[in-house]
Each structure stands twice: as structure tokens, then as C-alpha cells.
Design a protein around this motif. Structure first.
Motif, PDB file in Angstrom:
ATOM      1  N   VAL A   1       0.825  -1.204   0.000  1.00  0.00           N
ATOM      2  CA  VAL A   1       0.000   0.000   0.000  1.00  0.00           C
ATOM      3  C   VAL A   1       0.864   1.260   0.000  1.00  0.00           C
ATOM      4  CG1 VAL A   1      -1.761   1.288   1.285  1.00  0.00           C
ATOM      5  CG2 VAL A   1      -1.877  -1.206   1.160  1.00  0.00           C
ATOM      6  N   ILE A   2       1.955   1.245   0.745  1.00  0.00           N
ATOM      7  CA  ILE A   2       2.830   2.418   0.807  1.00  0.00           C
ATOM      8  C   ILE A   2       3.443   2.690  -0.557  1.00  0.00           C
ATOM      9  CG2 ILE A   2       4.967   3.307   1.817  1.00  0.00           C
ATOM     10  CD1 ILE A   2       4.232   1.977   4.410  1.00  0.00           C
ATOM     11  N   GLU A   3       3.839   1.638  -1.274  1.00  0.00           N
ATOM     12  CA  GLU A   3       4.394   1.819  -2.618  1.00  0.00           C
ATOM     13  C   GLU A   3       3.332   2.367  -3.564  1.00  0.00           C
ATOM     14  OE1 GLU A   3       7.105   1.770  -5.778  1.00  0.00           O
ATOM     15  OE2 GLU A   3       7.345   1.735  -3.600  1.00  0.00           O
ATOM     16  N   ALA A   4       2.071   1.906  -3.413  1.00  0.00           N
ATOM     17  CA  ALA A   4       0.990   2.425  -4.243  1.00  0.00           C
ATOM     18  C   ALA A   4       0.745   3.906  -3.969  1.00  0.00           C
ATOM     19  CB  ALA A   4      -0.294   1.623  -3.991  1.00  0.00           C
ATOM     20  N   ILE A   5       0.842   4.297  -2.705  1.00  0.00           N
ATOM     21  CA  ILE A   5       0.685   5.714  -2.356  1.00  0.00           C
ATOM     22  C   ILE A   5       1.816   6.536  -2.955  1.00  0.00           C
ATOM     23  CG2 ILE A   5       0.679   7.338  -0.424  1.00  0.00           C
ATOM     24  CD1 ILE A   5      -0.689   5.190   1.243  1.00  0.00           C
ATOM     25  N   ARG A   6       3.028   5.993  -2.941  1.00  0.00           N
ATOM     26  CA  ARG A   6       4.159   6.716  -3.518  1.00  0.00           C
ATOM     27  C   ARG A   6       3.977   6.920  -5.018  1.00  0.00           C
ATOM     28  NH1 ARG A   6       8.531   6.566  -6.201  1.00  0.00           N
ATOM     29  NH2 ARG A   6       8.095   4.452  -6.932  1.00  0.00           N
ATOM     30  N   ILE A   7       3.441   5.907  -5.703  1.00  0.00           N
ATOM     31  CA  ILE A   7       3.179   6.040  -7.136  1.00  0.00           C
ATOM     32  C   ILE A   7       2.134   7.119  -7.376  1.00  0.00           C
ATOM     33  CG2 ILE A   7       2.225   4.847  -9.142  1.00  0.00           C
ATOM     34  CD1 ILE A   7       3.453   2.279  -8.096  1.00  0.00           C
ATOM     35  N   SER A   8       1.095   7.122  -6.546  1.00  0.00           N
ATOM     36  CA  SER A   8       0.048   8.134  -6.695  1.00  0.00           C
ATOM     37  C   SER A   8       0.584   9.535  -6.439  1.00  0.00           C
ATOM     38  CB  SER A   8      -1.116   7.823  -5.744  1.00  0.00           C
ATOM     39  OG  SER A   8      -2.119   8.799  -5.823  1.00  0.00           O
ATOM     40  N   ARG A   9       1.437   9.679  -5.436  1.00  0.00           N
ATOM     41  CA  ARG A   9       1.983  10.997  -5.100  1.00  0.00           C
ATOM     42  C   ARG A   9       2.943  11.516  -6.163  1.00  0.00           C
ATOM     43  NH1 ARG A   9       3.404  11.147   1.398  1.00  0.00           N
ATOM     44  NH2 ARG A   9       1.243  11.283   2.143  1.00  0.00           N
ATOM     45  N   ALA A  10       3.535  10.605  -6.930  1.00  0.00           N
ATOM     46  CA  ALA A  10       4.470  11.044  -7.962  1.00  0.00           C
ATOM     47  C   ALA A  10       3.780  11.826  -9.068  1.00  0.00           C
ATOM     48  CB  ALA A  10       5.193   9.835  -8.552  1.00  0.00           C
ATOM     49  N   GLY A  11       2.470  11.667  -9.225  1.00  0.00           N
ATOM     50  CA  GLY A  11       1.722  12.410 -10.234  1.00  0.00           C
ATOM     51  C   GLY A  11       0.924  13.533  -9.609  1.00  0.00           C
ATOM     52  N   PHE A  12      -0.396  13.412  -9.722  1.00  0.00           N
ATOM     53  CA  PHE A  12      -1.321  14.387  -9.132  1.00  0.00           C
ATOM     54  C   PHE A  12      -2.215  13.635  -8.150  1.00  0.00           C
ATOM     55  CE2 PHE A  12      -0.177  15.982 -13.312  1.00  0.00           C
ATOM     56  CZ  PHE A  12       0.143  17.307 -13.058  1.00  0.00           C
ATOM     57  N   PRO A  13      -1.795  13.524  -6.899  1.00  0.00           N
ATOM     58  CA  PRO A  13      -2.518  12.669  -5.955  1.00  0.00           C
ATOM     59  C   PRO A  13      -3.880  13.208  -5.538  1.00  0.00           C
ATOM     60  CG  PRO A  13      -0.747  13.833  -4.836  1.00  0.00           C
ATOM     61  CD  PRO A  13      -0.584  14.112  -6.293  1.00  0.00           C
ATOM     62  N   ALA A  14      -4.067  14.532  -5.574  1.00  0.00           N
ATOM     63  CA  ALA A  14      -5.343  15.121  -5.141  1.00  0.00           C
ATOM     64  C   ALA A  14      -6.157  15.517  -6.366  1.00  0.00           C
ATOM     65  CB  ALA A  14      -5.098  16.333  -4.247  1.00  0.00           C
ATOM     66  N   ARG A  15      -7.450  15.303  -6.295  1.00  0.00           N
ATOM     67  CA  ARG A  15      -8.324  15.643  -7.414  1.00  0.00           C
ATOM     68  C   ARG A  15      -9.697  16.026  -6.894  1.00  0.00           C
ATOM     69  NH1 ARG A  15      -6.861  10.012  -9.639  1.00  0.00           N
ATOM     70  NH2 ARG A  15      -5.005  10.818  -8.641  1.00  0.00           N
ATOM     71  N   MET A  16     -10.422  16.805  -7.704  1.00  0.00           N
ATOM     72  CA  MET A  16     -11.741  17.284  -7.293  1.00  0.00           C
ATOM     73  C   MET A  16     -12.557  17.608  -8.542  1.00  0.00           C
ATOM     74  SD  MET A  16     -12.674  20.439  -4.705  1.00  0.00           S
ATOM     75  CE  MET A  16     -11.893  19.598  -3.327  1.00  0.00           C
TER      76      MET A  16
END
Length: 442
Positions: free
Chosen positions: A287-302
Motif C-alpha cells: 500500500v505504501i508503494e501504491a501511495i508513492r506512485i500516486s503521489r508522484a503524479g497528481f494525488p489530489a483531485r476534485m
């Protein structure tokens, strides 16, 4: 169980087994009965609960596996379990990366390639032609194969591999090697691995079970079952590798959803959380690696509409100095509302963020780099807090004003009544004096 038949060209020889070999034969039979009965039971359950074949268009499968294992002594079973976890972790990482890539493409968001930790070298170490599986099978077929020779060959072949290492000290160093899995390093002790890998049941025992009076056991033990083209049986690790490959092929044809179960503490308490234990499980689950992949791009969206409604108040003009300071928009013109949500979001972000590298406006959502949305939410919270304080100040001022007006009204009424009372007393005194004077003149 106590003898073994050796077949030659024209004759068969019955060889008595030693006590240790007979014990191993017994244990192998027990494991084989358990495995075959378990497989039969699963087949019966699936047959009883499944729809007719002609009505089956799709299926829902549930895969429940062991988590990553690392104990004080890690044996053959831990290698198989961690091997399966490496395979599933690779699938999970690729699914997360693929999902992010597909979402950016659908929204028209330009993106750079995201680097992520790929465990392909670890899988190659285990399942390649010169990997652990192949070398273990090779050592099993050697006449004088041993666990020490198996580990020694691993060290000589893979000593330059960054994912592999071997201890230089310790009583069991000749039987130990270390693999750097995605979840951490695991030291394996190859004690009895050849026997576990050769955990096959002899033809005599299979024939014995096939002739059993129990119909179930007789049907489960087919004398021709489990043989390869050369007449040899597959080793345990080969069966495991083949089964895992079939499983991954099936998973690859499905739409996969992942459920991660986290154990909060070892005491089974509903009100206790062991942070170190939880973090370790999240790391082992990928899960931590998946979060790191998400943070490398645009982790927040709306969504566009929600963003425009939520942060429009940050660009309005306010008369109150405190609200103007909190919003940071006292000297700029407000952004007008527009039917084009994307254009309105662009205008808002240009005023609120400025740097267009920190955000991207897609077709239906706004995407933010790490920390940008949190900063906007903090500014909004400060503005709402300032507005709440302003409102509370006005309300408290009005309450105090009304209380003051009531007190002033009561004070005036008291003053009027007191002045009237004093005037009346003075009038009565004067009246008495006048009456007394009139009587004295008479």
C-alpha cells in the motif's frame, strides 16, 4: 509404507526401507491425502454452487492468500508463500500504475513517466533458468545432492545479484541465504528443502490407496495421475510454480479489486492501535508503494463544479479588513461565474495558485500536485474561521447593545421615579409651611 518396489527391465526388486525413510513415506502419504481431499472438496463446492455451463457468462472469484511472512527461521513454505506474494505484488503495482495512466489519458492530462519500484529482478532470481526453483529441482535429481550444495551453488551463481546475499557468520551459514523482497529482507534456512521438494508418494503407496475399500480414496488416487511424459512426477516447487502461473493468467483476464485487511494490534482490542505493526502491514501489502506512485503524479483531485463552488469565496472582495486579509483577495477583482466550468476553474487557479505546473484541469476534474489542495483548504478554513469570528463579534456586539439599551431604559425610569419622589416630598414640605403660615396670620 515399509517397502519400495524398484522396477528394472525384466524384473522388480522389493527394497525394505529404513525407519527414517518409512516415516517420510508415511508423512508424504498424509500430506497427499490431505491435498487430494481438499481439492476434491473445493471441486464439489464449486459444482454445487455454480450455474449451468451454458448460462455462465462471467464469474466472481475470491482469492484469499497468506500475507508476506518473515520469521526467526524461514523454511521452504515461507519461500513459496513469499514467491506468490511477489507475483501478486507485481500485478498490484502494475494495476495501480495502469489505473493512474488510464485516468490521466481519459482526462487529457499531460504526464511524465512515473518511476516505481519493480520487483521483476526478485522474480527473476526465483523463477529464471538459473533461479532458485530451477537450481533446487536440479539438486533434487542429482544422486548425491544435498542442501549445502544447493545453497553453495546459489551463492556462486547469484553472489553479484543485489537482491541476493548470504551470511558469513553463524552456525547455519552453509544452509542460509537472504532475499531482498519488496517488503524487506528475509533470511531462509534450507534445512530439509530437498526432502520437502521431493515430497512425492511412491507408486506402491498410490497403488495401495487406489485399491482401498474407501471409494473416495480409491477414486482420488489414480495410478497414472501426476506423471509427466518421461514418467516422472513434478516436484513440489514445480507444481507450485505452474499453479501460480495459471492463477496469474486467470487474474490477468479479470477486473481485479483489492481488499487489504489490517490487524491493528496483537491483543484483539477494539480500542488499541499499534502504529508500528500497522505500518509494517501496509508496507508488506504494497500500500505504501501504491501511495508513492500516486503521489508522484497528481494525488489530489476534485470535480470541476465542486472546486468552483468550494473555492469561489477565496477570490471575492470583502469590505471587512479581517476577511480581506484571510482571503488574500482584497486588491483583486473577483472571478465571475461562468457556464464553462473548466474556464472558471482555470481563472480560479490562476489567481489562487499561479504556477500551472502545480495543477492540471481535466475534462471533469481538477488535479493537484502534493500539498496544493491542502494549502487551498487551509486558506478556506482560515477565511471561514475569520468569517465566523466576525459574525460572532457582530452578534455579541448586538447582544451587548440590546442589554445596554434595556439597562439605560430601566435606569431612566428609576431616575424619573426618584426625581418624582423627591419633588413630591419637597412639595409636601412647602405645602405644610404655607399652611402653617396661613394659620399663624389668622
Amino acid at each position: 509404507l515399509t517397502n519400495r518396489t524398484i522396477k528394472m527391465r525384466n524384473e522388480s526388486v522389493v527394497k525394505p526401507l529404513s525407519a527414517a525413510s518409512a516415516t517420510g513415506n508415511r508423512d508424504a502419504l498424509a500430506k497427499e491425502i490431505y491435498a487430494r481431499v481438499f481439492d476434491w472438496l473445493v471441486e464439489q463446492i464449486c459444482a454445487a454452487t455454480a450455474a449451468p455451463a451454458e448460462r455462465v457468462g462471467n464469474f466472481v472469484g475470491l482469492l484469499d492468500i497468506f500475507g508476506f511472512e518473515s520469521f526467526a527461521i524461514n523454511r521452504f513454505e515461507q519461500l513459496c508463500i513469499n514467491y506468490a506474494n511477489e507475483k501478486l505484488q507485481q500485478k498490484f503495482t502494475h494495476d495501480v500504475f495502469k489505473a493512474v495512466q488510464q485516468e490521466y489519458a481519459a482526462e487529457g492530462i499531460p504526464w511524465d513517466r512515473i518511476e516505481f519500484k519493480d520487483n521483476a529482478p526478485i522474480l527473476s532470481l526465483i523463477e529464471s533458468k538459473l533461479g532458485i526453483v530451477a537450481m533446487l529441482n536440479e539438486e533434487c535429481v542429482r544422486p548425491k545432492g544435498s542442501n549445502q550444495n544447493f545453497v553453495s551453488k546459489l551463492v556462486s551463481v547469484h553472489k553479484e545479484d543485489p537482491a541476493f546475499s548470504a551470511p558469513k557468520l553463524g552456525k547455519l551459514r552453509e544452509l542460509q541465504f537472504c532475499i531482498r523482497h519488496y517488503a524487506g529482507e528475509v533470511m531462509y534456512t534450507a534445512e530439509g528443502w530437498l526432502d520437502r521438494n521431493n515430497d512425492t508418494v511412491s507408486e506402491d503407496v498410490i497403488a495401495l490407496m487406489h485399491n482401498s475399500a474407501n471409494q473416495l480414496l480409491s477414486s482420488l488416487f489414480d495410478p497414472a495421475g501426476g506423471e509427466t511424459k518421461g514418467g516422472k512426477r513434478d516436484t513440489v516447487v514445480t507444481k507450485f510454480k505452474t499453479s501460480l502461473a495459471e492463477l496469474m493468467a486467470t487474474i490477468g483476464q479479470t477486473s481485479t479489486q483489492y481488499v487489504r485487511c489490517i490487524k491493528p494490534n496483537k491483543n484483539k482490542s477494539a480500542s488499541e492501535v499499534d502504529n508500528a505493526m500497522v505500518v509494517d502491514q501496509l508496507r508488506c501489502a504494497g500500500v505504501i508503494e501504491a501511495i508513492r506512485i500516486s503521489r508522484a503524479g497528481f494525488p489530489a483531485r476534485m470535480p470541476l463544479k465542486e472546486f468552483a463552488q468550494r473555492f469561489q469565496l477565496l477570490v471575492r472582495s470583502y469590505v471587512s479588513p479581517s476577511l480581506a486579509r484571510a482571503s488574500g483577495a482584497s486588491s483583486a477583482a473577483a472571478v465571475e461565474k461562468s457556464d464553462d466550468e473548466a474556464a472558471q476553474c482555470h481563472a480560479l487557479l490562476a489567481r489562487l495558485v499561479g504556477d500551472d505546473k502545480k495543477y492540471q484541469v481535466g475534462r471533469t476534474r481538477v488535479y493537484f500536485k502534493m500539498g496544493v489542495l491542502e494549502s487551498l483548504e487551509e486558506r478556506r478554513a482560515l477565511l471561514i474561521q475569520a468569517a465566523a469570528m466576525q459574525l460572532a463579534r457582530v452578534v455579541r456586539g448586538r447582544q451587548v447593545q440590546r442589554r445596554y439599551q434595556r439597562m439605560r431604559y430601566v435606569a431612566r425610569r428609576l431616575q424619573a421615579a426618584w426625581r418624582m419622589h423627591v419633588a413630591r416630598l419637597a412639595f409636601k414640605r412647602i405645602l405644610r409651611v404655607i399652611v402653617i403660615c396661613q394659620r399663624s396670620e389668622e
